[in-house]
Write a protein that holds these residues in place. Sequence first.
Motif, PDB file in Angstrom:
ATOM      1  N   ASP A  63     -27.212 -42.001  80.675  1.00 21.11           N
ATOM      2  CA  ASP A  63     -26.151 -42.598  79.842  1.00 21.11           C
ATOM      3  C   ASP A  63     -26.966 -44.054  79.435  1.00 21.11           C
ATOM      4  O   ASP A  63     -26.617 -44.569  78.440  1.00 21.11           O
ATOM      5  CB  ASP A  63     -24.896 -42.888  80.473  1.00 21.11           C
ATOM      6  N   ASP A  64     -27.706 -44.385  80.467  1.00 22.16           N
ATOM      7  CA  ASP A  64     -28.284 -45.601  80.320  1.00 22.16           C
ATOM      8  C   ASP A  64     -29.760 -45.727  80.551  1.00 22.16           C
ATOM      9  O   ASP A  64     -30.330 -45.050  81.045  1.00 22.16           O
ATOM     10  CB  ASP A  64     -27.521 -46.879  81.331  1.00 22.16           C
ATOM     11  N   LEU A  65     -30.593 -46.669  79.909  1.00 25.82           N
ATOM     12  CA  LEU A  65     -31.953 -46.898  80.284  1.00 25.82           C
ATOM     13  C   LEU A  65     -32.232 -47.026  81.630  1.00 25.82           C
ATOM     14  O   LEU A  65     -31.556 -47.904  82.397  1.00 25.82           O
ATOM     15  CB  LEU A  65     -32.540 -47.765  79.221  1.00 25.82           C
ATOM     16  N   ALA A  94     -36.022 -50.685  76.191  1.00 22.27           N
ATOM     17  CA  ALA A  94     -35.105 -51.803  76.005  1.00 22.27           C
ATOM     18  C   ALA A  94     -35.539 -52.952  75.177  1.00 22.27           C
ATOM     19  O   ALA A  94     -34.613 -53.574  74.457  1.00 22.27           O
ATOM     20  CB  ALA A  94     -34.668 -52.166  77.400  1.00 22.27           C
ATOM     21  N   GLN A 129     -29.525 -43.789  70.204  1.00 21.69           N
ATOM     22  CA  GLN A 129     -30.544 -44.146  71.529  1.00 21.69           C
ATOM     23  C   GLN A 129     -30.439 -42.910  72.391  1.00 21.69           C
ATOM     24  O   GLN A 129     -29.167 -42.601  72.478  1.00 21.69           O
ATOM     25  CB  GLN A 129     -30.240 -45.358  72.177  1.00 21.69           C
ATOM     26  N   ARG A 139     -35.116 -44.605  70.334  1.00 22.09           N
ATOM     27  CA  ARG A 139     -34.497 -45.543  69.664  1.00 22.09           C
ATOM     28  C   ARG A 139     -34.509 -45.353  68.231  1.00 22.09           C
ATOM     29  O   ARG A 139     -35.772 -45.720  67.685  1.00 22.09           O
ATOM     30  CB  ARG A 139     -34.367 -47.077  70.408  1.00 22.09           C
TER      31      ARG A 139
END
Length: 455
Positions: free
Chosen positions: A253-255, A262, A273, A398
């Motif tokens: 879900d997140d980098l 980022a 992304q 991204r």
Amino acid sequence: MEVSLIAQLGHGAGDQLFAGALARQRAHADFIDELDEPSARLGGTDLSKGDATSLYSFAVGAKGHPFHRHAGHRVFTAISGSGGAQLRFSTASPSQIEQDPHSFIQALRHINIPPDCLFTVRFGGDTWHQFAPLAKNSLHPAFFALSCHTNELGGELPDGLRAQVLANAASIPALTVLLPTAVSDLLRDTPTDHLNVPTTCLSLGALPGTLQSLLCKSARCAAGLLRGAWAAWRRTTGFLGESGVQLPITQLDDLPAGSMLARQLADRPYQHQDMFLLTLDGKDVASTSATILLSQLLEGFLRNPPTGVSRMMALRNLLVKPIGLRTSPLGCPVSSLLSPIRDGVFDRRYPVLDQLIDGNDRRAQVVLGADDKHLIFRSCVGVHVLDGNRVEVTLGTRVHCRNLFGRFYMAAIDRIHRSYIAPTMLRMAAEHAFPLAESASVSRQAMVPNFSHGG
């Protein structure tokens, strides 16, 4: 004996299925063509777990096959040819036959199956049986079937055959006992079509013996010849699709902390992304150098793309070239690896936009990407060697859309990119880069065509 008609198929479907299925059966590793009954063992026993069942496919062609029996009882599901089939059974015991061979004929019963019909058959062990086309000198096969041996060890098996079953090496011919010579000679001198054998006629579409039944059979025979010839001429194919079987991929879900992605496109809004993670056991890689592992991974993207990527990209390139969009045979996450620009190079051969290797060579990352008329994409490929004998491999992308067409394009491919394209590309690159991990996977005879996209 129990025989049940399940469904009536379309005109000519029986011959068509027979031709196609028999061609695939012949390509099976356990295919055997004996006793006029070509067969293949599809699933063997697992006696160590108490499973004595097995599964076979078998076919009976236009000449039928000889009378025989098996020690164990049988259950099979079949589709008759476009000329119909006749099932012949005799329950005469070996002792009765030995005393009087004519007892075999006295116990004989026939069951007629209509053309192009799905049906099931169940009969006990030691039941003599013969299957043949419904009409003599037929141009149509009898049927194609899937047979379940509910107990491969059932009945009185000779010691040698029992040992073969215990070794999980049995086959339909090995489990077959032919008629004694006295009975086979009797049948040769008195063919079954000259005998007044009690016969049961089954039908789903029309009453047996009526004009409607005759016309329907004639139409099915004609259609079967055409559809059967077409199926025999066509090349047989097979595909297998998998999800998360070999090297499991996780979508984050997140980098990850410290990801170079980022910092990409930070000065403008981005409309897409993603980040995918693959974790390997340290024993599956041959080095603890993140630089070496990342170089191997990038080579894997080039050498082992999904088959469908090349096909899909070829189509995409054909469609977008007239409007001046960028083209590449590789999917957009890594397509810039084919760029002729060498302003930045990783490991002296891979063109990259940026790269980062930490001081002890435990983590290495590169940034890939390109600017196009409709969008700008940046991808980050990374390898992180962790304590505890683990290696994390990541691929993230991204995207900034430059215009309305770019937004439409990303909306159209977003779901398939996340669910299939990016994880499959990462998995196949890793399988090429780290063959020790790939060797643990199950071997396969067919693969599903893969489909991908470009940026």
